[in-house]
Design a protein around this motif. Structure first.
Motif, mmCIF file in Angstrom:
data_model
loop_
_atom_site.group_PDB
_atom_site.id
_atom_site.type_symbol
_atom_site.label_atom_id
_atom_site.label_comp_id
_atom_site.label_asym_id
_atom_site.label_seq_id
_atom_site.Cartn_x
_atom_site.Cartn_y
_atom_site.Cartn_z
ATOM 1 N N ALA A 131 -32.721 -5.294 -1.414
ATOM 2 C CA ALA A 131 -32.811 -5.397 -2.869
ATOM 3 C C ALA A 131 -33.971 -4.580 -3.420
ATOM 4 C CB ALA A 131 -32.954 -6.858 -3.285
ATOM 5 N N SER A 132 -35.039 -4.448 -2.639
ATOM 6 C CA SER A 132 -36.223 -3.728 -3.106
ATOM 7 C C SER A 132 -36.073 -2.216 -3.014
ATOM 8 C CB SER A 132 -37.454 -4.165 -2.309
ATOM 9 O OG SER A 132 -37.395 -3.677 -0.970
ATOM 10 N N LEU A 133 -35.045 -1.748 -2.307
ATOM 11 C CA LEU A 133 -34.820 -0.303 -2.183
ATOM 12 C C LEU A 133 -34.257 0.271 -3.481
ATOM 13 C CD1 LEU A 133 -33.051 -0.174 1.320
ATOM 14 C CD2 LEU A 133 -35.452 0.375 0.831
ATOM 15 N N PRO A 134 -34.507 1.547 -3.763
ATOM 16 C CA PRO A 134 -33.869 2.191 -4.916
ATOM 17 C C PRO A 134 -32.343 2.274 -4.773
ATOM 18 C CG PRO A 134 -35.746 3.479 -4.148
ATOM 19 C CD PRO A 134 -35.485 2.437 -3.096
ATOM 20 N N LEU A 135 -31.845 2.138 -3.543
ATOM 21 C CA LEU A 135 -30.415 2.254 -3.264
ATOM 22 C C LEU A 135 -29.635 1.098 -3.898
ATOM 23 C CD1 LEU A 135 -28.341 3.861 -1.333
ATOM 24 C CD2 LEU A 135 -28.647 1.897 0.185
ATOM 25 N N PRO A 136 -28.666 1.350 -4.789
ATOM 26 C CA PRO A 136 -27.829 0.268 -5.297
ATOM 27 C C PRO A 136 -27.050 -0.390 -4.159
ATOM 28 C CG PRO A 136 -27.603 2.221 -6.667
ATOM 29 C CD PRO A 136 -28.356 2.639 -5.435
ATOM 30 N N SER A 137 -27.023 -1.714 -4.138
ATOM 31 C CA SER A 137 -26.375 -2.436 -3.046
ATOM 32 C C SER A 137 -25.674 -3.671 -3.597
ATOM 33 C CB SER A 137 -27.404 -2.827 -1.984
ATOM 34 O OG SER A 137 -28.535 -3.453 -2.577
ATOM 35 N N TYR A 138 -24.497 -3.952 -3.047
ATOM 36 C CA TYR A 138 -23.654 -5.045 -3.544
ATOM 37 C C TYR A 138 -23.083 -5.823 -2.365
ATOM 38 C CZ TYR A 138 -23.754 -2.500 -7.967
ATOM 39 O OH TYR A 138 -24.172 -1.863 -9.121
ATOM 40 N N HIS A 139 -23.122 -7.163 -2.482
ATOM 41 C CA HIS A 139 -22.519 -7.997 -1.454
ATOM 42 C C HIS A 139 -22.126 -9.342 -2.038
ATOM 43 C CE1 HIS A 139 -26.431 -10.221 0.079
ATOM 44 N NE2 HIS A 139 -26.249 -10.376 -1.203
ATOM 45 N N ASN A 140 -21.599 -10.216 -1.167
ATOM 46 C CA ASN A 140 -21.204 -11.544 -1.601
ATOM 47 C C ASN A 140 -22.392 -12.493 -1.625
ATOM 48 O OD1 ASN A 140 -20.322 -14.438 -0.843
ATOM 49 N ND2 ASN A 140 -18.424 -13.535 -1.603
ATOM 50 N N MET A 141 -23.134 -12.540 -0.516
ATOM 51 C CA MET A 141 -24.285 -13.431 -0.400
ATOM 52 C C MET A 141 -25.119 -13.022 0.803
ATOM 53 S SD MET A 141 -22.406 -16.831 1.156
ATOM 54 C CE MET A 141 -23.924 -17.617 1.691
ATOM 55 N N PRO A 142 -26.411 -13.396 0.848
ATOM 56 C CA PRO A 142 -27.237 -13.070 2.015
ATOM 57 C C PRO A 142 -26.694 -13.714 3.286
ATOM 58 C CG PRO A 142 -28.604 -13.731 0.170
ATOM 59 C CD PRO A 142 -27.191 -14.063 -0.207
#
Length: 238
Positions: A131-142
């Motif tokens: 989450a802290s990376l500049p990279l957009p990231s998407y998921h369901n849950m940790p």
């Protein structure tokens, strides 16, 4: 893999997944929004890129021990190293977030290589780091467990299902705070142009609504007076 033009990519960065969904619905495409997926960190720039796919199947213990990662041809690792610059790695984890699709090291490697983002219908481990990376990231849950406990990486860059949506290599992936939507590549230029116009009209509508104007005849646009006001508004914007 077909490449988006710079112009189309920039246009899509200016429109929402909600607007794209409406545009695709008008074209008969009703199931393009990936279900059960959200951004790890809202508020990032809109993600736009061509789909580069990875598919998992249920793990079989005798074929999926920890030693498989020693194989230089392991599909998960190869996907990270081959995902093109500007593309989105999108993962079919069978909508199962009980084991991680990937973690922060792989996500960071994708970022360094210039990927536009990463999406899974499962979960990520090290989610706070990703989450802290500049990279957009998407998921369901940790999800802390390694992917090997449930998932077996089997194919890369083939058609997959992600969150109940068919995703073909090269399809255009757009993600914002609402979630992720898939645009067939052959429609990308057309959708980008139409959505940019829709976004401008919605901006006009919002101004009118804030001024106290009723929405009947304004949204959707059916009132001749509103049409003329919008044309004048557009000229003033140029």
């Amino acid at each position: 893999m077909s490449k988006l033009t710079i112009s189309t990519r920039e246009k899509l960065k200016k429109v929402s997944t909600a607007t794209i969904a409406t545009c695709l619905f008008k074209k008969g495409l009703k199931n393009q929004f990936i279900q059960g997926v959200k951004p790890l960190q809202p508020g990032k720039a809109t993600m736009v890129g061509e789909a580069y796919t990875l598919r998992y199947i249920p793990a079989r213990e005798d074929l999926n021990p920890i030693e498989v990662f020693k194989d230089p041809k392991h599909p998960q690792r190869v996907a990270v190293e081959e995902c093109p610059e500007g593309a989105v790695l999108i993962i079919d984890s069978r909508k199962n977030p009980r084991a991680a699709s990937a973690g922060s090291i792989l996500a960071t490697r994708l970022m360094v290589r210039g990927a536009a983002g990463i999406v899974t219908d499962g979960g990520f481990r090290d989610s706070a780091e990703i989450a802290s990376l500049p990279l957009p990231s998407y998921h369901n849950m940790p999800s802390a467990p390694t992917n090997l406990t449930l998932h077996q990486a089997i194919d890369i860059n083939i058609p997959i299902g992600c969150g109940d949506v068919a995703v073909f290599p090269g399809d255009v992936v757009v993600g914002d705070d609402d979630g992720v939507i898939i645009i067939p590549f052959n429609l990308a230029d057309e959708v980008a142009d139409e959505c940019l116009k829709m976004t401008l009209y919605e901006e006009f509508v919002m101004e009118k609504v804030l001024e106290g104007q009723e929405i009947i005849g304004l949204y959707p646009l059916t009132n001749e007076r509103s049409k003329k006001e919008f044309e004048i508004w557009l000229k003033d914007k140029k």
